[in-house]
Design an enzyme around this catalytic site. Structure first.
Site, short mmCIF file in Angstrom:
data_model
loop_
_atom_site.label_atom_id
_atom_site.label_comp_id
_atom_site.label_asym_id
_atom_site.label_seq_id
_atom_site.Cartn_x
_atom_site.Cartn_y
_atom_site.Cartn_z
CB SER A 80 17.11 23.09 32.00
OG SER A 80 17.68 23.02 33.29
CE LYS A 91 15.70 30.59 31.99
NZ LYS A 91 14.30 30.82 32.43
CD GLU A 142 12.64 37.94 34.07
OE1 GLU A 142 12.62 36.72 33.77
OE2 GLU A 142 12.23 38.81 33.29
#
Length: 421
Positions: free
Chosen positions: A399, A110, A132
């Site tokens: 991830s 991210k 969000e």
């Protein structure tokens, strides 16, 4: 702030230029029309137009990529490692490499997107960030860049996710962000995104909505895919150096789909490379308690974008379920819908139980505790290995790391009587 200019910037600009731009804000659906678009309130259209213009300008500006690349190298720690998982490979039956996004600062992919969007926000003169988050990793990454740039930050998070991702909530607050627990609807990621969009409509003048996935209205799916493509661009160089050839398959988990899009995009033109996305089957697709949007959804509009969506028989947005908060979303990025519709990628699903078993498998073979999102991709390895054969090479997008999921994992293990090795 002053940053060293990376010598890789011209090549970054050239590589980004090779990635296709959605035509008219839409990705092809194989039959005309396309996925994506801008299905938003009229009051948001000026902000959307401002953002698209800013992204087009920044995307073609070497100085923008100079700043982003320098931060990714010096602050995030890129390039992330491509690791040959030898014991897992022996267990699976083919060569498995892990693209280690879990080693990034903040522990997931991210941060790549957040760095790029925060630099863009500052270029646009925005003085407040909102976002969000589901699993909390995007919220943590947004709070991190907000602290780095000295900007106020507010994060919207479903009340259910606030409970199951309490560690990440505390991390966000420690970084100075205000966390809003959203109690409407299903109290998960869908509802958090609803509230973030409402905030943006109200405060478009000074606020930048730092979206977390390849979802939402154009230009967000395009913008986020480009920023996350650093994953696939690095992977391409690394696997050629390690093996002298391209992989047979890339495997990544898919919720909204940003880590998968970032891994896949630089390989889309390579027909020999299979692209395999793994959705969350929850308790099983047949039970209705799942988040397998591409496998069991239908084309509809959600959060400003036309894509596949989980809907009820009467056309309402259905409740998505997954043990993984980051995959618990009833939509998917429009480019993934395009890749499925045109046959370029295929999408399969794995259950909660399969993901839990995969966490333990990776931990016991490689000493790596991965996130529950990533575990869905690990759970698909046996199927992919059977297709590529023993001489095959498979790369998994790892991830994120599993620290945030340890309470959930401990509870499930205790319930199953597995408290001791």
């Amino acid at each position: 702030m002053q940053y060293l200019v990376s010598m890789s910037n011209p090549s970054t600009l050239d590589a980004i230029a090779t990635l296709p731009e959605p035509v008219g804000g839409r990705f092809p659906d194989g039959a005309g029309g396309g996925f994506g678009g801008q299905y938003v309130a009229e009051t948001l259209m000026p902000a959307i137009g401002e953002l698209e213009l800013a992204w087009r300008t920044a995307r073609a500006d070497v100085s923008y990529w100079a700043e982003v690349d320098a931060l990714l190298a010096d602050y995030v720690g890129r390039p992330s490692r491509l690791y040959h998982a030898a014991r897992l490979s022996a267990d699976v039956g083919c060569a498995v490499y892990l693209k280690r996004e879990d080693l990034n600062h903040t522990g997931a992919h991210k941060i790549n997107n957040c760095i790029g969007q925060a630099v863009l926000a500052r270029r646009m003169g925005k003085t407040r960030l909102i976002a969000e988050t589901g699993a909390g990793q995007h919220g943590v990454a947004t709070a991190t860049v907000a602290a780095l740039f000295g900007l106020p930050c507010e994060i919207y998070m479903g009340a259910e996710d606030v409970v199951r991702q309490a560690l990440n909530v505390e991390r966000m607050r420690m970084l100075g962000a205000q966390v809003h627990a959203v109690t409407s609807g299903t109290r998960t990621l869908k509802d958090a995104m609803n509230e973030a969009l409402r905030d943006w409509v109200t405060n478009v003048g000074d606020t930048f909505y730092l979206i977390g996935s390849v979802a939402g209205p154009h230009p967000y799916p395009w913008l986020v895919r480009d920023l996350q493509s650093v994953i696939g661009r690095e992977t391409r160089v690394q696997i050629l150096a390690a093996t002298g050839r391209l992989p047979d398959a890339l495997v990544a988990c898919v919720g909204g789909g940003s880590n998968a899009a970032g891994l896949f995009a630089p390989f889309v033109a390579d027909a020999s490379v299979q692209l395999v996305g793994v959705e969350a089957a929850g308790d099983g697709v047949a039970t209705g308690r799942h988040a397998a949007t591409l496998g069991a959804g239908r084309v509809a509009v959600l959060h400003g974008s036309k894509s596949y969506v989980l809907v009820t028989d009467d056309g309402q947005i259905a409740h998505a379920h997954s043990i993984s908060a980051g995959l618990d979303y009833p939509g998917v990025g429009p480019e993934h819908a395009s890749w499925m519709a045109t046959g370029r990628a295929r999408y399969i699903a794995r259950t909660d139980d399969e993901a839990l078993a995969a966490v333990e498998r990776l931990a016991r073979t490689e000493g790596i505790l991965c996130a529950l999102e990533t575990a869905h991709a690990i759970a698909a390895l046996d199927e992919v290995a059977e297709q590529v054969g023993r001489a095959g090479v498979v790369i998994v997008g790892l991830s994120g790391r599993g620290d945030k999921d340890m309470v959930t994992l401990a509870q499930r293990r205790a319930a199953a009587g597995q408290g001791q090795p």
